[in-house]
Design an enzyme around this catalytic site. Structure first.
Site, mmCIF file in Angstrom:
data_model
loop_
_atom_site.group_PDB
_atom_site.id
_atom_site.type_symbol
_atom_site.label_atom_id
_atom_site.label_comp_id
_atom_site.label_asym_id
_atom_site.label_seq_id
_atom_site.Cartn_x
_atom_site.Cartn_y
_atom_site.Cartn_z
ATOM 1 N N GLY A 89 0.768 -1.159 -0.018
ATOM 2 C CA GLY A 89 0.088 0.051 -0.046
ATOM 3 C C GLY A 89 0.949 1.229 -0.045
ATOM 4 O O GLY A 89 1.828 1.120 -0.809
ATOM 5 N N SER A 122 6.162 -5.254 -1.190
ATOM 6 C CA SER A 122 5.929 -3.967 -1.557
ATOM 7 C C SER A 122 6.168 -3.226 -0.470
ATOM 8 O O SER A 122 7.308 -3.017 0.298
ATOM 9 C CB SER A 122 4.459 -3.834 -2.196
ATOM 10 O OG SER A 122 4.406 -2.517 -2.898
ATOM 11 N N ALA A 123 5.048 -2.209 0.128
ATOM 12 C CA ALA A 123 5.619 -1.404 1.388
ATOM 13 C C ALA A 123 6.046 -2.160 2.474
ATOM 14 O O ALA A 123 6.768 -1.572 3.185
ATOM 15 C CB ALA A 123 4.211 -0.430 1.354
ATOM 16 N N HIS A 159 8.938 -3.351 -7.066
ATOM 17 C CA HIS A 159 8.405 -2.895 -8.247
ATOM 18 C C HIS A 159 9.640 -2.228 -9.055
ATOM 19 O O HIS A 159 9.179 -1.200 -9.765
ATOM 20 C CB HIS A 159 7.262 -1.768 -7.892
ATOM 21 C CG HIS A 159 6.104 -2.213 -7.221
ATOM 22 N ND1 HIS A 159 5.001 -3.239 -7.745
ATOM 23 C CD2 HIS A 159 5.793 -2.137 -5.946
ATOM 24 C CE1 HIS A 159 4.245 -3.370 -6.926
ATOM 25 N NE2 HIS A 159 4.423 -2.867 -5.746
ATOM 26 N N GLU A 195 9.118 -6.769 -10.284
ATOM 27 C CA GLU A 195 7.980 -7.605 -9.995
ATOM 28 C C GLU A 195 8.166 -8.865 -10.351
ATOM 29 O O GLU A 195 8.930 -9.404 -11.611
ATOM 30 C CB GLU A 195 6.857 -6.929 -10.740
ATOM 31 C CG GLU A 195 6.466 -5.523 -10.231
ATOM 32 C CD GLU A 195 5.116 -4.727 -10.917
ATOM 33 O OE1 GLU A 195 4.652 -5.511 -11.982
ATOM 34 O OE2 GLU A 195 4.729 -3.755 -10.410
#
Lengths: 242, 242
Positions: A89, A122-123, A159, A195
């Site tokens: 997020g 991710s985050a 990413h 990714e």
């Protein structure tokens, strides 16, 4: 140090479902002994809906999920956790919440001292590293510091995106942004995870997993490429700060 | 209020030279009476080279340039400036330098009280607004606050990029990022300037200029599109905070 980490670049890979591209690595990582995973949904605004998505996915792999946003005492939830997963997020929003709820040092202790397996995506991967200085996210809120949980002594750029030479957009490429980071003094190496890639850390051994290569930006050196399977343990050396 | 601002989305447009796409607007904006422009190059690491590029471009338009990084006393340079231009680069690095050199309130005073014409491009446009919460840049360093010079009471997102439905990249789109900003409490409107567009502000009148449309994200409302030439003065209303 009993550290065990699975740091995933992205939650969803093009054409697949949520965490589908890394589900084998997740099952191998948490294994048969872990029954319940503590999920940390603070990076997204709608935490109920986020917890539902994550619970369904992990149940399909054989794990129960407790979302920390439902806990009366989040610090206590971390103290009791068998395993921890921080989802993606907005990285700034996530780190701010972790500091506000006094979870940063608690998670660090549980993972590095008690050997609680930690997965980030991710985050969630950004906040596991030494700082979030190499997040791609928009600074929609400000945490008290960009210093993060510090489970590894370097930065990750999730990413990671190669420059598209056919693009007419003139904003900086990701490589230019990371190069600007290394123009600043005393900046650590940045492992750029495309990714589809992820980093497995077991004690002092780090291994690149997944279907795509990673690109390493080290201060004052040309960037280098690593194939899935590569041993990246050298990134963990010199951890005297732990 | 004697405010005059030219806030440009991007310094270079695909296929053109530095500030080429907005050179007519620049000449009109600074006009015949301005002779010297104070340039602020803090967003890039190599400030000498940056000042050379900017000096050559402005000389071709009939203006002399003084780069503030050569000034013995930057605050004094702002106090004496006939006109100010802040160039693009990394927005966090730029704002940190502006605070370290005590220039934020000085520039605000010169522009809003003394009517010194101000031009910003990219990061230079971000710092001219109420905050840099909607920059696209990587947080390679941390300013003391994301609050910025505040020459207008809203945010701008420069280099605005529409979602490319053919992309396989799964990072958040720009629209998703800006929507996340508005999930946070008390966030102002964001004017998203596509490359090629710019905002001209003269006292309490704001006009969209350039070759591309702008997209306005207002809290709790659907995003709206504006054509070049549109009157956006409503964005300046309610400036009681000034």
């Amino acid at each position: 140090m009993r550290r065990r980490l699975l740091l995933v670049s992205n939650s969803t890979l093009y054409g697949g479902g949520y965490l589908q591209h890394c589900q084998e690595q997740i099952a191998t990582f948490f294994g048969l002994h872990i029954k319940r995973i503590l999920f940390i949904p603070y990076a997204l605004h709608d935490q109920d809906s986020y917890a539902t998505t994550v619970t369904e996915k992990f149940q399909s792999l054989g794990y129960e999920v407790d979302s920390i946003h439902k806990a009366l005492n989040p610090v206590e939830a971390v103290r009791k956790a068998e395993a921890i997963f921080i989802g993606g997020g907005n990285t700034f929003r996530l780190l701010k919440a972790l500091y506000e709820k006094n979870l940063v040092s608690e998670i660090r202790k549980r993972v590095l001292q008690d050997g609680v397996p930690f997965m980030g995506s991710s985050a969630g991967t950004n906040v596991a590293t030494i700082s979030i200085h190499t997040t791609n996210d928009m600074p929609i809120v400000m945490p008290p510091t960009l210093g993060a949980i510090g489970l590894v002594p370097f930065n990750i750029n999730p990413h990671y995106l190669d420059h598209d030479s056919s693009s007419r957009h003139m904003g900086e490429s990701r490589e230019q942004r990371l190069t600007q980071y290394h123009e600043e003094p005393n900046t650590p190496s940045v492992l750029a995870l495309r990714e589809g890639s992820m980093l497995l850390v077991e004690e002092n051994k780090a291994t690149l997993l997944g279907s795509t290569r990673a690109r390493l930006f080290a201060r004052g050196k040309p960037a280098t490429e690593y194939e899935p399977g590569a041993d990246l343990s050298f990134l963990l050396s010199g951890e005297s700060w732990l």
